[in-house]
Design a protein around this motif. Structure first.
Motif, mmCIF file in Angstrom:
data_model
loop_
_atom_site.group_PDB
_atom_site.id
_atom_site.type_symbol
_atom_site.label_atom_id
_atom_site.label_comp_id
_atom_site.label_asym_id
_atom_site.label_seq_id
_atom_site.Cartn_x
_atom_site.Cartn_y
_atom_site.Cartn_z
ATOM 1 N N ASP A 16 -7.537 -8.168 9.997
ATOM 2 C CA ASP A 16 -8.867 -8.717 10.288
ATOM 3 C C ASP A 16 -9.923 -8.062 9.404
ATOM 4 O O ASP A 16 -10.811 -8.732 8.872
ATOM 5 N N ARG A 17 -9.808 -6.755 9.255
ATOM 6 C CA ARG A 17 -10.790 -6.026 8.475
ATOM 7 C C ARG A 17 -10.722 -6.397 6.990
ATOM 8 O O ARG A 17 -11.746 -6.597 6.330
ATOM 9 N N MET B 28 -5.168 4.538 11.596
ATOM 10 C CA MET B 28 -4.335 4.038 10.502
ATOM 11 C C MET B 28 -4.937 2.778 9.883
ATOM 12 O O MET B 28 -4.922 2.612 8.655
ATOM 13 N N ALA B 29 -5.479 1.895 10.711
ATOM 14 C CA ALA B 29 -6.072 0.660 10.176
ATOM 15 C C ALA B 29 -7.264 0.996 9.292
ATOM 16 O O ALA B 29 -7.418 0.449 8.188
ATOM 17 N N ALA B 30 -8.121 1.915 9.749
ATOM 18 C CA ALA B 30 -9.306 2.278 8.967
ATOM 19 C C ALA B 30 -8.911 2.956 7.663
ATOM 20 O O ALA B 30 -9.476 2.675 6.597
ATOM 21 N N GLY B 31 -7.926 3.847 7.729
ATOM 22 C CA GLY B 31 -7.480 4.551 6.530
ATOM 23 C C GLY B 31 -6.886 3.595 5.511
ATOM 24 O O GLY B 31 -7.168 3.688 4.309
ATOM 25 N N ALA B 32 -6.070 2.668 5.992
ATOM 26 C CA ALA B 32 -5.431 1.723 5.072
ATOM 27 C C ALA B 32 -6.469 0.792 4.454
ATOM 28 O O ALA B 32 -6.398 0.475 3.257
ATOM 29 N N ALA B 33 -7.438 0.361 5.243
ATOM 30 C CA ALA B 33 -8.483 -0.525 4.694
ATOM 31 C C ALA B 33 -9.270 0.202 3.613
ATOM 32 O O ALA B 33 -9.616 -0.382 2.578
ATOM 33 N N ALA B 34 -9.545 1.486 3.821
ATOM 34 C CA ALA B 34 -10.319 2.259 2.844
ATOM 35 C C ALA B 34 -9.511 2.498 1.571
ATOM 36 O O ALA B 34 -10.071 2.653 0.489
ATOM 37 N N THR B 35 -8.192 2.530 1.711
ATOM 38 C CA THR B 35 -7.302 2.771 0.566
ATOM 39 C C THR B 35 -7.123 1.523 -0.294
ATOM 40 O O THR B 35 -6.807 1.608 -1.474
ATOM 41 N N THR B 36 -7.295 0.362 0.317
ATOM 42 C CA THR B 36 -6.945 -0.901 -0.348
ATOM 43 C C THR B 36 -7.870 -1.217 -1.515
ATOM 44 O O THR B 36 -9.093 -1.091 -1.403
#
Ligand SMILES: [Zn+2]
Length: 243
Positions: free
Chosen positions: A220-221, A181-189
């Protein structure tokens, strides 16, 4: 219940065009029924984290700890029934400097059938939040992001700003691993994104540990990518609370 099955008892017409039209009112970025802001108009790397359907313990308190550790302010669209259940958590949201938004009283899909204009759903939540937290929210996110024209009219009549957003992860309801979820949300931002996560589930609560566990790594990301964090009112340039 799906939006499609709900449309029929309302007598809204079941033609393909009619159904498509009313389903459009559930799309986060659909503007066909009126302004439904899902991002801030900025090219700067600033993002708003939003959390819907709380308070829901122990997850909301854990989330507040995570945000406090990292010095991040967020926007919480809470459900009136849940505020009644955990009033001290709602008070802490405000005390910690986050923004409290209205997300209806009961978060029931069938409430759109009983009271399609949603006026009492909006007002009851508003009354509870004002009495519990001492602030009258000026931001409203409709449950299921339903923005039928009569819902938007009611929200305007109640002098609230309607808010949409972008889902942090499309599978969040199934609680996939936090790292996913963290990776997906960061990529969406993108600059000005309003990200939607859930610290509760409708008005029923339920496990949200992985959503909460995704937030620290996501912050953090995004910081590594040069992002700063704002609340929704700051991003949209509107008041957080009624005077
Ligand atoms: Zn919700």
């Amino acid at each position: 219940m799906t939006p499609a099955s709900a449309a029929r008892p309302l007598g809204l017409g079941i033609s393909a065009l009619g159904t498509a039209s009313y389903l459009a009112a559930f799309l986060p970025r659909s503007q066909v029924f009126g302004a439904f802001p899902y991002r801030g108009a900025t090219a700067e790397r600033v993002v708003a984290l939003t959390f819907d359907d709380g308070p829901n313990e122990p997850h909301t308190s854990t989330l507040l700890d995570v945000l406090a550790d990292r010095g991040v302010r967020a926007t919480f669209f809470q459900v009136g029934r849940c505020v009644e259940r955990f009033p001290s958590v709602t008070r802490r949201v405000v005390e910690d400097g986050h923004v409290l938004g209205n997300h209806s009283f009961s978060h029931s899909f069938t409430s759109y059938l009983r009271e399609p204009r949603q006026q009492r759903e909006v007002q009851r939540a508003q009354e509870i939040m004002t009495s519990v937290a001492g602030v009258a929210p000026a931001l409203y996110r409709p449950p299921w992001l339903c923005h039928w024209p009569w819902v938007l009219q009611t929200v305007r009549a109640e002098r609230l700003q309607v808010v949409s957003g972008t889902f942090g992860h499309p599978l969040e309801v199934f609680q996939p691993p936090a790292s996913m979820m963290a990776a997906g949300a960061a990529a969406t931002t993108r600059p000005g994104s309003i990200l939607i996560f859930h610290d509760g589930r409708e008005a029923r609560g339920g496990p949200r540990g992985r959503s909460v566990a995704a937030v620290g790594p996501l912050v953090d990301r995004l910081r590594d990518d040069g992002y700063t964090f704002a609340t929704v009112d700051e991003l949209l340039g509107v008041p957080a609370y009624a005077a």
